[in-house]
Motif scaffolding. Structure first.
Motif, PDB file in Angstrom:
ATOM      1  N   ARG A  32       0.837  -1.217   0.000  1.00  0.00           N
ATOM      2  CA  ARG A  32       0.000   0.000   0.000  1.00  0.00           C
ATOM      3  C   ARG A  32       0.865   1.257   0.000  1.00  0.00           C
ATOM      4  O   ARG A  32       0.551   2.231  -0.671  1.00  0.00           O
ATOM      5  N   ARG A  33       1.965   1.222   0.740  1.00  0.00           N
ATOM      6  CA  ARG A  33       2.855   2.379   0.802  1.00  0.00           C
ATOM      7  C   ARG A  33       3.535   2.633  -0.544  1.00  0.00           C
ATOM      8  O   ARG A  33       3.726   3.788  -0.940  1.00  0.00           O
ATOM      9  N   LEU A  34       3.875   1.582  -1.270  1.00  0.00           N
ATOM     10  CA  LEU A  34       4.607   1.717  -2.532  1.00  0.00           C
ATOM     11  C   LEU A  34       3.706   1.749  -3.768  1.00  0.00           C
ATOM     12  O   LEU A  34       4.185   1.948  -4.882  1.00  0.00           O
ATOM     13  N   GLN A  35       2.416   1.559  -3.582  1.00  0.00           N
ATOM     14  CA  GLN A  35       1.497   1.417  -4.704  1.00  0.00           C
ATOM     15  C   GLN A  35       1.536   2.601  -5.673  1.00  0.00           C
ATOM     16  O   GLN A  35       1.667   2.410  -6.884  1.00  0.00           O
ATOM     17  N   ASP A  39       3.229   2.371  -9.173  1.00  0.00           N
ATOM     18  CA  ASP A  39       2.102   2.365 -10.105  1.00  0.00           C
ATOM     19  C   ASP A  39       1.606   0.949 -10.411  1.00  0.00           C
ATOM     20  O   ASP A  39       1.821   0.411 -11.501  1.00  0.00           O
ATOM     21  N   PHE A  40       0.935   0.349  -9.433  1.00  0.00           N
ATOM     22  CA  PHE A  40       0.336  -0.968  -9.638  1.00  0.00           C
ATOM     23  C   PHE A  40      -0.999  -1.050  -8.919  1.00  0.00           C
ATOM     24  O   PHE A  40      -1.263  -0.306  -7.978  1.00  0.00           O
ATOM     25  N   GLY A  41      -1.845  -1.948  -9.385  1.00  0.00           N
ATOM     26  CA  GLY A  41      -3.095  -2.236  -8.705  1.00  0.00           C
ATOM     27  C   GLY A  41      -2.818  -3.165  -7.541  1.00  0.00           C
ATOM     28  O   GLY A  41      -1.816  -3.891  -7.538  1.00  0.00           O
ATOM     29  N   LEU A  42      -3.693  -3.164  -6.563  1.00  0.00           N
ATOM     30  CA  LEU A  42      -3.485  -3.999  -5.374  1.00  0.00           C
ATOM     31  C   LEU A  42      -4.795  -4.664  -4.992  1.00  0.00           C
ATOM     32  O   LEU A  42      -5.817  -3.999  -4.836  1.00  0.00           O
ATOM     33  N   HIS A  43      -4.746  -5.980  -4.877  1.00  0.00           N
ATOM     34  CA  HIS A  43      -5.904  -6.762  -4.454  1.00  0.00           C
ATOM     35  C   HIS A  43      -5.434  -7.707  -3.360  1.00  0.00           C
ATOM     36  O   HIS A  43      -4.393  -8.347  -3.493  1.00  0.00           O
TER      37      HIS A  43
END
Length: 140
Positions: A32-35, A39-43
């Motif tokens: 979450r901190r590096l998202q 630049d990536f989606g997170l699930h």
């Protein structure tokens, strides 16, 4: 979700295959901190570990989707099982290579987004390991 045979060698089929909660929490927080920076989606959710290459039928994918399973991969349940038995920490992070629900998959050409995803997840994991070890050293 265990759907593989390797872990049956070590534990009964009903034995759960789950990641280490503390390291998983650190991994999620780090992602979450590096998202935005990477630049990536997170699930975050439940994955299915199948032990066959491309063996998923449309019916199986539909069932997994109805159950809320968000990813299919091949290794995590066996890794979680062995790590637990050996008192090691294990968690899972996966780059997305396609969407089995919609049929949007790349098999015939290089999947550049997957390679990019691997590079980003490696950065996340290394940062998470560093953060986890730093947290452990500051705890009494």
């Amino acid at each position: 979700m265990k759907n593989e045979g390797t872990s049956r060698f070590y534990v009964p089929d009903v034995f759960p295959a789950v990641p280490d909660i503390e390291f998983t929490s650190t991994l999620i927080a780090t992602a979450r901190r590096l998202q935005s920076e990477l630049d990536f989606g997170l699930h975050v959710g439940i994955c299915a570990s199948d032990d066959s290459f491309y063996g998923e039928t449309p019916e199986w994918i539909e069932k997994l989707s109805r159950l809320g399973v968000i990813n299919v991969e091949m290794e995590s349940s066996a890794i979680f099982t062995v790590a637990y038995l050996r008192r090691c920490k294990a968690a899972s992070i996966c780059a997305v290579s396609g969407n089995l629900v919609t049929g949007e998959v790349i098999y015939e050409t290089e999947n550049k987004r997957l390679v990019e995803g691997w590079e980003k997840e490696i950065k996340v994991v290394l940062e998470a390991i560093y953060a986890y070890e730093r947290q452990r050293q500051t705890q009494p």
